[in-house]
Design an enzyme around this catalytic site. Structure first.
Site, PDB file in Angstrom:
ATOM      1  N   THR A   1       0.824  -1.214   0.000  1.00  0.00           N
ATOM      2  CA  THR A   1       0.000   0.000   0.000  1.00  0.00           C
ATOM      3  C   THR A   1       0.858   1.264   0.000  1.00  0.00           C
ATOM      4  OG1 THR A   1      -1.497   1.279   1.411  1.00  0.00           O
ATOM      5  CG2 THR A   1      -0.145  -0.317   2.527  1.00  0.00           C
ATOM      6  N   ASP A   2       0.296   2.343  -0.522  1.00  0.00           N
ATOM      7  CA  ASP A   2       1.001   3.637  -0.475  1.00  0.00           C
ATOM      8  C   ASP A   2       1.131   4.143   0.968  1.00  0.00           C
ATOM      9  OD1 ASP A   2      -1.682   4.302  -0.030  1.00  0.00           O
ATOM     10  OD2 ASP A   2      -1.779   5.832  -1.606  1.00  0.00           O
ATOM     11  N   GLU A   3       0.321   3.562   1.884  1.00  0.00           N
ATOM     12  CA  GLU A   3       0.339   4.056   3.264  1.00  0.00           C
ATOM     13  C   GLU A   3       1.682   3.798   3.950  1.00  0.00           C
ATOM     14  OE1 GLU A   3      -3.259   3.425   5.504  1.00  0.00           O
ATOM     15  OE2 GLU A   3      -4.440   3.227   3.691  1.00  0.00           O
TER      16      GLU A   3
ATOM     17  N   LYS B   1       2.339  -3.427   7.234  1.00  0.00           N
ATOM     18  CA  LYS B   1       2.554  -3.610   5.791  1.00  0.00           C
ATOM     19  C   LYS B   1       3.997  -3.253   5.425  1.00  0.00           C
ATOM     20  CE  LYS B   1      -0.220  -4.506   2.978  1.00  0.00           C
ATOM     21  NZ  LYS B   1      -0.681  -5.827   2.462  1.00  0.00           N
TER      22      LYS B   1
ATOM     23  N   TYR C   1      -1.545  -0.470  11.100  1.00  0.00           N
ATOM     24  CA  TYR C   1      -1.766  -1.161   9.810  1.00  0.00           C
ATOM     25  C   TYR C   1      -0.604  -0.918   8.854  1.00  0.00           C
ATOM     26  CZ  TYR C   1      -3.318  -1.556   4.941  1.00  0.00           C
ATOM     27  OH  TYR C   1      -3.373  -1.830   3.602  1.00  0.00           O
TER      28      TYR C   1
HETATM   29  P1  NAD Z   1      -9.971  -7.045   2.590  1.00  0.00           P
HETATM   30  O1  NAD Z   1      -9.850  -6.711   4.040  1.00  0.00           O
HETATM   31  O2  NAD Z   1     -11.213  -6.721   1.859  1.00  0.00           O
HETATM   32  O3  NAD Z   1      -9.712  -8.615   2.392  1.00  0.00           O
HETATM   33  C1  NAD Z   1      -8.699  -9.306   3.052  1.00  0.00           C
HETATM   34  C2  NAD Z   1      -8.886 -10.797   2.815  1.00  0.00           C
HETATM   35  O4  NAD Z   1      -7.824 -11.484   3.494  1.00  0.00           O
HETATM   36  C3  NAD Z   1     -10.202 -11.338   3.393  1.00  0.00           C
HETATM   37  O5  NAD Z   1     -10.807 -12.218   2.459  1.00  0.00           O
HETATM   38  C4  NAD Z   1      -9.762 -12.095   4.625  1.00  0.00           C
HETATM   39  O6  NAD Z   1     -10.603 -13.197   4.942  1.00  0.00           O
HETATM   40  C5  NAD Z   1      -8.368 -12.562   4.229  1.00  0.00           C
HETATM   41  N1  NAD Z   1      -7.509 -12.802   5.394  1.00  0.00           N
HETATM   42  C6  NAD Z   1      -7.338 -12.007   6.479  1.00  0.00           C
HETATM   43  N2  NAD Z   1      -6.495 -12.598   7.353  1.00  0.00           N
HETATM   44  C7  NAD Z   1      -6.138 -13.772   6.798  1.00  0.00           C
HETATM   45  C8  NAD Z   1      -5.267 -14.827   7.202  1.00  0.00           C
HETATM   46  N3  NAD Z   1      -4.626 -14.787   8.379  1.00  0.00           N
HETATM   47  N4  NAD Z   1      -5.089 -15.889   6.364  1.00  0.00           N
HETATM   48  C9  NAD Z   1      -5.740 -15.945   5.179  1.00  0.00           C
HETATM   49  N5  NAD Z   1      -6.582 -14.987   4.752  1.00  0.00           N
HETATM   50  C10 NAD Z   1      -6.771 -13.921   5.544  1.00  0.00           C
HETATM   51  O7  NAD Z   1      -8.711  -6.371   1.908  1.00  0.00           O
HETATM   52  P2  NAD Z   1      -8.568  -5.753   0.431  1.00  0.00           P
HETATM   53  O8  NAD Z   1      -9.099  -4.362   0.447  1.00  0.00           O
HETATM   54  O9  NAD Z   1      -9.072  -6.725  -0.563  1.00  0.00           O
HETATM   55  O10 NAD Z   1      -6.991  -5.637   0.329  1.00  0.00           O
HETATM   56  C11 NAD Z   1      -6.207  -6.677  -0.261  1.00  0.00           C
HETATM   57  C12 NAD Z   1      -4.735  -6.295  -0.138  1.00  0.00           C
HETATM   58  O11 NAD Z   1      -4.506  -5.038  -0.764  1.00  0.00           O
HETATM   59  C13 NAD Z   1      -4.269  -6.128   1.311  1.00  0.00           C
HETATM   60  O12 NAD Z   1      -2.983  -6.686   1.422  1.00  0.00           O
HETATM   61  C14 NAD Z   1      -4.235  -4.629   1.524  1.00  0.00           C
HETATM   62  O13 NAD Z   1      -3.249  -4.261   2.478  1.00  0.00           O
HETATM   63  C15 NAD Z   1      -3.874  -4.154   0.133  1.00  0.00           C
HETATM   64  N6  NAD Z   1      -4.360  -2.777  -0.180  1.00  0.00           N
HETATM   65  C16 NAD Z   1      -5.708  -2.499  -0.201  1.00  0.00           C
HETATM   66  C17 NAD Z   1      -6.125  -1.216  -0.530  1.00  0.00           C
HETATM   67  C18 NAD Z   1      -7.587  -0.862  -0.604  1.00  0.00           C
HETATM   68  O14 NAD Z   1      -7.908   0.292  -0.904  1.00  0.00           O
HETATM   69  N7  NAD Z   1      -8.516  -1.783  -0.361  1.00  0.00           N
HETATM   70  C19 NAD Z   1      -5.191  -0.212  -0.818  1.00  0.00           C
HETATM   71  C20 NAD Z   1      -3.850  -0.534  -0.760  1.00  0.00           C
HETATM   72  C21 NAD Z   1      -3.433  -1.822  -0.470  1.00  0.00           C
HETATM   73  P1  TYD Z   2     -10.613   4.331   4.386  1.00  0.00           P
HETATM   74  O1  TYD Z   2     -11.613   3.896   3.356  1.00  0.00           O
HETATM   75  O2  TYD Z   2     -10.716   3.746   5.766  1.00  0.00           O
HETATM   76  O3  TYD Z   2      -9.164   4.110   3.753  1.00  0.00           O
HETATM   77  P2  TYD Z   2      -7.711   4.588   4.324  1.00  0.00           P
HETATM   78  O4  TYD Z   2      -7.822   4.949   5.743  1.00  0.00           O
HETATM   79  O5  TYD Z   2      -6.922   3.329   4.123  1.00  0.00           O
HETATM   80  O6  TYD Z   2      -7.291   5.725   3.437  1.00  0.00           O
HETATM   81  O7  TYD Z   2     -10.716   5.903   4.526  1.00  0.00           O
HETATM   82  C1  TYD Z   2     -10.560   6.783   3.426  1.00  0.00           C
HETATM   83  C2  TYD Z   2     -10.549   8.200   3.972  1.00  0.00           C
HETATM   84  O8  TYD Z   2     -11.854   8.485   4.505  1.00  0.00           O
HETATM   85  C3  TYD Z   2      -9.586   8.393   5.144  1.00  0.00           C
HETATM   86  O9  TYD Z   2      -9.044   9.710   5.067  1.00  0.00           O
HETATM   87  C4  TYD Z   2     -10.456   8.254   6.374  1.00  0.00           C
HETATM   88  C5  TYD Z   2     -11.792   8.805   5.903  1.00  0.00           C
HETATM   89  N1  TYD Z   2     -12.981   8.205   6.527  1.00  0.00           N
HETATM   90  C6  TYD Z   2     -13.975   9.040   7.045  1.00  0.00           C
HETATM   91  O10 TYD Z   2     -13.863  10.293   7.026  1.00  0.00           O
HETATM   92  N2  TYD Z   2     -15.090   8.456   7.592  1.00  0.00           N
HETATM   93  C7  TYD Z   2     -15.247   7.110   7.644  1.00  0.00           C
HETATM   94  O11 TYD Z   2     -16.273   6.621   8.180  1.00  0.00           O
HETATM   95  C8  TYD Z   2     -14.222   6.267   7.114  1.00  0.00           C
HETATM   96  C9  TYD Z   2     -14.354   4.759   7.150  1.00  0.00           C
HETATM   97  C10 TYD Z   2     -13.116   6.874   6.544  1.00  0.00           C
END
Ligand code: NAD
Ligand code: TYD
Length: 338
Positions: A127-129, A157, A153
């Site tokens: 992630t960019d975070e 990562k 978090y």
């Molecule tokens: P999500 O939380 O929707 O899904 C995570 C999945 O991992 C779930 O299906 C969960 O059951 C599974 N999981 C959790 N713990 C586990 C374990 N111990 N063993 C096996 N499976 C397990 O997450 P997402 O949004 O689909 O993100 C996927 C990846 O992308 C993550 O690594 C996250 O850090 C990264 N990512 C997501 C975003 C975003 O905007 N969603 C942005 C940047 C990076």
């Molecule tokens: P989020 O979807 O949790 O992603 P991330 O924290 O990984 O960027 O949040 C996106 C942005 O929205 C973040 O700046 C936090 C804000 N946010 C709210 O203002 N209210 C909310 O209820 C949530 C879940 C997020």
């Protein structure tokens, strides 16, 4: 039937994993996908009901931190796309332990199994975070930025990313890291901003906006992200890092107002709430490496893909209902009979 390459997708029942598996089954005919997922609250097999009988798809329930389960699942695979993670910042603030276990120990366990079984490809979906927060006039994150994570978090990562790097340097494993910005699209768990907003708005419930709402995120449509992951998986250079961004910076409050307008709900639903501790002010991604070196470009414009996303949630209110009621958690037992 020709020989298919078996690939392990970890976390395939989560938001991005579901979209990735559907894309692979539709557009990448040379792979057999093994979805390895522990089915935490974020794992939802209802989202994959339409592909569960596809002969190129197998589901295995398992924890990425469990060595035996991982070794059994990975045997015979050609490569891994490692997505499984605890992914919600707010949950990591309440309790970091599951984040360290899944995101760091789980990554180590997958890497060790990959080494043991001599796999040829590995993509760490990060992630960019991990780069921390930008000030308003800072340049976008590039792959050479320092790692300065601000939440448990993002720290977990970043720890995993460093471990991946060390396995490249120490064992010469063919591993690659991707770092993407905030994704949006179908099948996202309604604890994240966009699906939470849509779900609350449909029920005329308040939309919580943290602090002043002036934080900036760079939004990426999930299908564009999944295509980027497959591009890196097939063409990326081992040992490298690729940023993946949508080039769509927008302030939270502006995004919330735009979405409310699209759904046809009033701005009076917006409720300003206490800010998230350590809340990163701005993320923005420079994706020029993946564009120039691997030829990936996002296909979707923000306005179009946001509309498509809103339309998907409106049409699939039964999916949201099953998540809110918790019914989706029963699906595994019903279908796979545990
Ligand atoms: P999500 O939380 O929707 O899904 C995570 C999945 O991992 C779930 O299906 C969960 O059951 C599974 N999981 C959790 N713990 C586990 C374990 N111990 N063993 C096996 N499976 C397990 O997450 P997402 O949004 O689909 O993100 C996927 C990846 O992308 C993550 O690594 C996250 O850090 C990264 N990512 C997501 C975003 C975003 O905007 N969603 C942005 C940047 C990076
Ligand atoms: P989020 O979807 O949790 O992603 P991330 O924290 O990984 O960027 O949040 C996106 C942005 O929205 C973040 O700046 C936090 C804000 N946010 C709210 O203002 N209210 C909310 O209820 C949530 C879940 C997020």
């Amino acid at each position: 039937m020709k020989d298919l390459k078996k690939i392990l997708v970890t976390g395939g029942a989560g938001f991005i994993g579901v979209n990735l598996i559907k894309l692979i089954l539709r557009d990448y005919p040379d792979y057999h996908v093994i979805n390895f997922d522990a089915l935490t609250y974020a794992g939802n097999l209802v989202s994959l009901a339409d592909v569960e009988n596809n002969p190129r798809y197998t589901f295995i329930k398992g924890d990425v931190a469990n060595r035996e389960a991982v070794n059994n699942a990975i045997e015979g695979c050609w490569g891994v796309l490692h997505l499984a993670a605890e992914s919600h910042v707010d949950r990591s603030i309440l309790d970091a332990a599951p984040f360290l276990n899944t995101n760091v120990i789980g990554t180590m366990t997958i890497l060790d199994a990959m080494r043991k079984h001599n796999l040829k490809r590995y993509v760490q979906v990060s992630t960019d975070e991990v780069y921390g927060a930008l000030k308003p006039d800072d340049p976008e994150f590039s792959e050479t930025n320092r790692l300065l994570p601000n939440s448990p978090y993002s720290a977990s990562k970043a720890g995993a990313d460093l471990l991946v790097r060390s396995y490249f340097k120490t064992y010469d494993l063919p591993v690659i890291i991707t770092r993407c910005s905030n994704n949006y699209g179908p099948y996202q768990f309604p604890e994240k901003l966009i699906p939470l907003l849509i779900s609350n708005a449909l029920q005329d419930k308040p939309i919580p906006v943290y602090g002043d709402g002036c934080q900036i995120r760079d939004w990426l449509y999930v299908e564009d992200h999944c295509r980027a992951l497959m591009t890196v998986f097939e063409k990326g250079m081992p040992g490298e890092i690729y940023n993946i961004g949508g080039n769509n910076e927008i302030m939270n409050l502006d995004l919330v107002k735009t979405l409310l307008r699209q759904i046809g709900k009033p701005e009076s639903l917006i409720e300003s709430v206490k800010d998230r501790p350590g809340h990163d002010r701005r993320y923005a991604i420079n994706s020029s490496r993946i564009k120039n070196e691997l030829g990936w470009e996002p296909q979707y414009k923000l306005e179009d893909a946001m509309q498509k996303t809103v339309a998907w949630y409106l049409e699939n209110d039964d999916w949201i209902d099953s998540v809110i009621s918790g019914d989706y958690m029963e699906y595994y037992n019903k279908q796979y009979g545990e």
